[in-house]
Design a protein around this motif. Structure first.
Motif, PDB file in Angstrom:
ATOM      1  N   PRO A 146      29.414  28.391  54.875  1.00  0.00           N
ATOM      2  CA  PRO A 146      29.313  29.537  55.771  1.00  0.00           C
ATOM      3  C   PRO A 146      29.604  29.172  57.224  1.00  0.00           C
ATOM      4  O   PRO A 146      29.990  30.027  58.012  1.00  0.00           O
ATOM      5  N   ALA A 147      29.406  27.897  57.583  1.00  0.00           N
ATOM      6  CA  ALA A 147      29.606  27.486  58.978  1.00  0.00           C
ATOM      7  C   ALA A 147      31.072  27.215  59.305  1.00  0.00           C
ATOM      8  O   ALA A 147      31.429  27.057  60.472  1.00  0.00           O
ATOM      9  N   ASP A 148      31.929  27.159  58.282  1.00  0.00           N
ATOM     10  CA  ASP A 148      33.350  26.904  58.514  1.00  0.00           C
ATOM     11  C   ASP A 148      33.986  28.184  59.079  1.00  0.00           C
ATOM     12  O   ASP A 148      33.937  29.235  58.432  1.00  0.00           O
ATOM     13  N   PRO A 149      34.596  28.115  60.285  1.00  0.00           N
ATOM     14  CA  PRO A 149      35.183  29.327  60.865  1.00  0.00           C
ATOM     15  C   PRO A 149      36.172  30.018  59.920  1.00  0.00           C
ATOM     16  O   PRO A 149      36.319  31.246  59.960  1.00  0.00           O
ATOM     17  N   ALA A 150      36.827  29.258  59.061  1.00  0.00           N
ATOM     18  CA  ALA A 150      37.801  29.866  58.138  1.00  0.00           C
ATOM     19  C   ALA A 150      37.097  30.812  57.160  1.00  0.00           C
ATOM     20  O   ALA A 150      37.668  31.803  56.701  1.00  0.00           O
ATOM     21  N   THR A 151      35.850  30.497  56.828  1.00  0.00           N
ATOM     22  CA  THR A 151      35.113  31.352  55.885  1.00  0.00           C
ATOM     23  C   THR A 151      34.879  32.726  56.497  1.00  0.00           C
ATOM     24  O   THR A 151      34.915  33.747  55.813  1.00  0.00           O
ATOM     25  N   ASP A 152      34.677  32.738  57.796  1.00  0.00           N
ATOM     26  CA  ASP A 152      34.379  33.998  58.499  1.00  0.00           C
ATOM     27  C   ASP A 152      35.620  34.883  58.632  1.00  0.00           C
ATOM     28  O   ASP A 152      35.517  36.032  59.051  1.00  0.00           O
ATOM     29  N   THR A 153      36.782  34.361  58.294  1.00  0.00           N
ATOM     30  CA  THR A 153      37.988  35.200  58.386  1.00  0.00           C
ATOM     31  C   THR A 153      38.203  35.998  57.098  1.00  0.00           C
ATOM     32  O   THR A 153      39.075  36.843  57.033  1.00  0.00           O
ATOM     33  N   GLN A 154      37.427  35.692  56.051  1.00  0.00           N
ATOM     34  CA  GLN A 154      37.692  36.294  54.742  1.00  0.00           C
ATOM     35  C   GLN A 154      36.756  37.448  54.434  1.00  0.00           C
ATOM     36  O   GLN A 154      35.581  37.417  54.808  1.00  0.00           O
ATOM     37  N   ARG A 155      37.287  38.440  53.691  1.00  0.00           N
ATOM     38  CA  ARG A 155      36.448  39.546  53.206  1.00  0.00           C
ATOM     39  C   ARG A 155      35.762  39.117  51.918  1.00  0.00           C
ATOM     40  O   ARG A 155      36.387  38.526  51.022  1.00  0.00           O
ATOM     41  N   PHE A 156      34.493  39.473  51.795  1.00  0.00           N
ATOM     42  CA  PHE A 156      33.733  39.118  50.595  1.00  0.00           C
ATOM     43  C   PHE A 156      34.384  39.734  49.345  1.00  0.00           C
ATOM     44  O   PHE A 156      34.482  39.086  48.300  1.00  0.00           O
ATOM     45  N   GLY A 157      34.861  40.971  49.477  1.00  0.00           N
ATOM     46  CA  GLY A 157      35.455  41.662  48.322  1.00  0.00           C
ATOM     47  C   GLY A 157      36.690  40.931  47.817  1.00  0.00           C
ATOM     48  O   GLY A 157      36.888  40.798  46.596  1.00  0.00           O
ATOM     49  N   ASP A 158      37.531  40.463  48.750  1.00  0.00           N
ATOM     50  CA  ASP A 158      38.743  39.738  48.334  1.00  0.00           C
ATOM     51  C   ASP A 158      38.362  38.454  47.612  1.00  0.00           C
ATOM     52  O   ASP A 158      38.966  38.071  46.607  1.00  0.00           O
ATOM     53  N   TRP A 159      37.362  37.794  48.148  1.00  0.00           N
ATOM     54  CA  TRP A 159      36.924  36.525  47.552  1.00  0.00           C
ATOM     55  C   TRP A 159      36.344  36.763  46.145  1.00  0.00           C
ATOM     56  O   TRP A 159      36.637  36.023  45.204  1.00  0.00           O
ATOM     57  N   LEU A 160      35.550  37.829  46.018  1.00  0.00           N
ATOM     58  CA  LEU A 160      34.985  38.133  44.690  1.00  0.00           C
ATOM     59  C   LEU A 160      36.102  38.460  43.699  1.00  0.00           C
ATOM     60  O   LEU A 160      36.083  38.006  42.541  1.00  0.00           O
ATOM     61  N   ALA A 161      37.086  39.258  44.170  1.00  0.00           N
ATOM     62  CA  ALA A 161      38.194  39.629  43.275  1.00  0.00           C
ATOM     63  C   ALA A 161      38.942  38.371  42.835  1.00  0.00           C
ATOM     64  O   ALA A 161      39.301  38.231  41.659  1.00  0.00           O
ATOM     65  N   ALA A 162      39.125  37.439  43.781  1.00  0.00           N
ATOM     66  CA  ALA A 162      39.828  36.195  43.442  1.00  0.00           C
ATOM     67  C   ALA A 162      39.014  35.343  42.470  1.00  0.00           C
ATOM     68  O   ALA A 162      39.540  34.413  41.859  1.00  0.00           O
ATOM     69  N   HIS A 163      37.739  35.638  42.353  1.00  0.00           N
ATOM     70  CA  HIS A 163      36.889  34.896  41.410  1.00  0.00           C
ATOM     71  C   HIS A 163      36.487  35.782  40.228  1.00  0.00           C
ATOM     72  O   HIS A 163      35.368  35.690  39.703  1.00  0.00           O
ATOM     73  N   GLY A 164      37.401  36.673  39.856  1.00  0.00           N
ATOM     74  CA  GLY A 164      37.267  37.377  38.582  1.00  0.00           C
ATOM     75  C   GLY A 164      36.369  38.591  38.579  1.00  0.00           C
ATOM     76  O   GLY A 164      36.033  39.097  37.492  1.00  0.00           O
ATOM     77  N   GLN A 165      35.984  39.079  39.763  1.00  0.00           N
ATOM     78  CA  GLN A 165      35.076  40.235  39.775  1.00  0.00           C
ATOM     79  C   GLN A 165      35.890  41.518  39.936  1.00  0.00           C
ATOM     80  O   GLN A 165      36.539  41.740  40.963  1.00  0.00           O
ATOM     81  N   SER A 166      35.845  42.346  38.900  1.00  0.00           N
ATOM     82  CA  SER A 166      36.601  43.606  38.931  1.00  0.00           C
ATOM     83  C   SER A 166      36.012  44.537  39.980  1.00  0.00           C
ATOM     84  O   SER A 166      34.884  44.347  40.440  1.00  0.00           O
ATOM     85  N   GLU A 167      36.788  45.570  40.307  1.00  0.00           N
ATOM     86  CA  GLU A 167      36.270  46.606  41.223  1.00  0.00           C
ATOM     87  C   GLU A 167      34.938  47.151  40.667  1.00  0.00           C
ATOM     88  O   GLU A 167      33.956  47.304  41.408  1.00  0.00           O
ATOM     89  N   HIS A 168      34.904  47.388  39.359  1.00  0.00           N
ATOM     90  CA  HIS A 168      33.686  47.951  38.754  1.00  0.00           C
ATOM     91  C   HIS A 168      32.512  46.986  38.881  1.00  0.00           C
ATOM     92  O   HIS A 168      31.393  47.382  39.226  1.00  0.00           O
ATOM     93  N   ALA A 169      32.745  45.704  38.660  1.00  0.00           N
ATOM     94  CA  ALA A 169      31.645  44.722  38.764  1.00  0.00           C
ATOM     95  C   ALA A 169      31.154  44.621  40.198  1.00  0.00           C
ATOM     96  O   ALA A 169      29.957  44.454  40.458  1.00  0.00           O
ATOM     97  N   ARG A 170      32.088  44.741  41.142  1.00  0.00           N
ATOM     98  CA  ARG A 170      31.673  44.655  42.552  1.00  0.00           C
ATOM     99  C   ARG A 170      30.783  45.839  42.913  1.00  0.00           C
ATOM    100  O   ARG A 170      29.795  45.692  43.621  1.00  0.00           O
ATOM    101  N   ARG A 171      31.138  47.033  42.408  1.00  0.00           N
ATOM    102  CA  ARG A 171      30.323  48.207  42.744  1.00  0.00           C
ATOM    103  C   ARG A 171      28.981  48.179  41.984  1.00  0.00           C
ATOM    104  O   ARG A 171      27.934  48.521  42.526  1.00  0.00           O
TER     105      ARG A 171
END
Ligand SMILES: Cc1cc2nc3c(=O)[nH]c(=O)nc-3n(C[C@H](O)[C@H](O)[C@H](O)COP(=O)(O)OP(=O)(O)OC[C@H]3O[C@@H](n4cnc5c(N)ncnc54)[C@H](O)[C@@H]3O)c2cc1C
Length: 483
Positions: A158-183
């Motif tokens: 979390p302390a890496d500035p690069a982490t703060d540039t990313q959206r949580f939703g994009d990261w979850l999607a990239a790790h197999g979480q469907s739109e439905h699972a995210r909601r």
């Protein structure tokens, strides 16, 4: 909370303690004031409103005690729990014995669907797996994929500035979480913890929540709910403790400007009050929200443009919808909902005084009524919606989740809106949050919006207050020792 080392004597008065002014009486300012008073400073806390507690406050509505916003905390909120202990309030803010959340959804034929997310006694992160493995609002395929982001999160810093540039939703999607699972799963916790649509949250802040709450100790996510109105739990208790510690508290006292007294970096400060008058201080803790702090910062205290950049933190609203029924309709202390405009709903009957109130002619006097508060985070779409329209939407929504509400009468309905409840915890916000220390050793920043690494929460506020006290204690010897 710990008092730590004693402070050095005051700059202008060789044998007197240093005078510290704390501006802002929210949890950050309260925490700093207590810690500094315990260290021997001569503390004055200035609060613009007529009460302490800041965003955590209560008001009286025709005999009913109402919190402007339902608050919860987690087992991992060690600093906040430390403050509760110092205020003597631990027993009035109980934690669940084990994380246990009932999730409701409207169902076919009018019968709501129910799931229970309950942790086991297994060590974290295994403690949640059985509940997630059975969570009926995800498909079998979605359930098998839930562990992927949980495990991958271990490698996110979390302390890496690069982490703060990313959206949580994009990261979850990239790790197999469907739109439905995210909601249906991730939003349940991300939206309320970060007060922003789950997909839009900063990955850095989401990672702090997930790593601490889900991947940490098995009791880290156990939920705590105050059993007293927040005004009593925080504001009143803090006023009592600060008085005991000899700190002065000036309510209804708005600070209009802070001026550094001379060109020396540690030269002391003049605090100008909005209602006329001024006072001097050896040191200042500025513990107000970012939009109030920016104009109060004296020139040259921070690098050029820093205070102006705080506007980029923005604001995100929280709306609470308060519904009183003529009979009990929910038999849980609280519940979460999906596929419904209701996000989280809490039973506030006892805490509001409704169960014991005797309001004579008012229909509140009838026994057996129930007071529910719906907490709506990331509530941009509701912040300006008239109460009548919210009633048309939320009374039927509650009836879909609680069949008993269909036959019950709504005896009272009102709405509380906190338009600037938190800063907008989106990607890029991390880089805008300032550190505690400024260029002037005697002036420090506090507030849940400062760079605590935590989301804008009670825990973040208390951590910032403790950090401010520690920073001042480190810098005050140069201010306090007479030249
Ligand atoms: C509706 C709602 C629900 C929330 N739910 C949760 C939750 O469930 N869990 C959780 O952990 N957090 C929650 N939060 C967030 C949490 O309340 C805040 O993060 C925290 O209380 C902020 O504390 P603070 O001291 O940093 O700021 P504040 O509480 O904003 O305090 C700042 C104080 O400074 C004062 N002030 C401002 N300007 C001046 C001035 N010029 N002179 C003197 N005084 C001034 C203000 O009046 C205020 O009292 C919620 C917030 C809201 C609004």
């Amino acid at each position: 909370m710990s008092a730590g080392t004693p402070l050095a004597p005051g700059r202008s008065r060789p044998h007197s303690p240093p005078k510290v002014t704390v501006v802002g009486g929210g949890l950050a300012g309260i925490t700093a004031a207590i810690a500094l008073a315990e260290s021997g400073a001569d503390v004055t806390l200035l609060e613009a409103r007529p009460r302490l507690g800041g965003a955590t406050c209560s008001f009286n509505r025709d005999g009913l005690t109402v919190d402007t916003g339902q608050h919860v905390f987690l087992g991992c909120c060690s600093a906040y729990r430390g403050l509760l202990a110092r205020l003597g309030m631990t027993e009035h803010a109980p934690l669940q014995r084990r994380f246990d959340v009932t999730v409701l959804a409207p169902g076919a034929g009018g019968q709501p669907r129910t799931a229970r997310l309950r942790r086991t006694a297994l060590p974290g992160p295994l403690h949640m797996l059985p509940a997630l493995g059975r969570y009926p609002f995800l498909s079998r395929a979605e359930r098998t994929r839930v562990a992927r982001p949980a495990l991958a999160m271990r490698r996110v810093d979390p302390a890496d500035p690069a982490t703060d540039t990313q959206r949580f939703g994009d990261w979850l999607a990239a790790h197999g979480q469907s739109e439905h699972a995210r909601r249906a799963l991730w939003d349940l916790f991300a939206v309320s913890a970060l007060n922003i649509a789950g997909d839009d949250a900063s990955l850095a802040l989401a990672a702090t929540v997930v790593k601490t709450g889900l991947l940490g100790k098995n009791n880290a996510a156990d939920i705590g709910v105050a059993a007293l109105p927040l005004g009593e739990l925080h504001g009143d208790a803090a006023a009592t403790l600060l008085a005991k510690l000899g700190a002065k508290v000036a309510l209804g006292t708005k600070v209009a400007a802070i001026a550094a007294e001379d060109s020396e970096p540690a030269g002391g400060f003049r605090i100008h009050l909005a209602q006329a008058g001024e006072m001097s201080a050896d040191a200042v803790v500025l513990a107000v929200p970012h939009e109030k702090a920016a104009p109060l910062i004296p020139p040259d205290t921070l690098p050029d443009g820093t205070a102006a950049s705080w506007a980029g933190l923005g604001a995100s609203p929280i709306v609470n919808v308060h519904v009183i029924y003529d009979r009990p309709v929910m038999d849980l202390p609280f519940a979460a909902a999906i596929d419904s405009p209701v996000q989280w709903v809490f039973d506030r009957t006892r805490i509001s005084g409704l169960s014991t109130s005797n309001h004579g002619a008012s229909n509140r006097g009838r026994p057996g009524q129930q007071y529910l508060a719906i907490s709506l985070s990331a509530a941009d779409e509701y912040a300006d919606t008239p109460a009548a329209r919210l009633r048309e939407q939320f009374v039927p929504a509650l009836a879909e989740l609680f069949p008993a509400a269909r036959d019950a009468q709504v005896t009272e309905f009102f709405v509380t809106r906190e338009r600037r409840a938190t800063f907008r915890q989106a990607p890029g916000s991390g880089g805008l949050r300032p550190k505690t220390a400024t260029r002037r050793p005697g002036l420090v920043l506090a507030g849940a919006w400062t760079d605590t690494g935590w989301p804008d929460t009670m825990e973040g506020a208390v951590r910032s207050g403790l950090a401010a006290a520690i920073e001042l204690k480190a810098s005050l010897p140069t201010i306090g020792v007479p030249k």
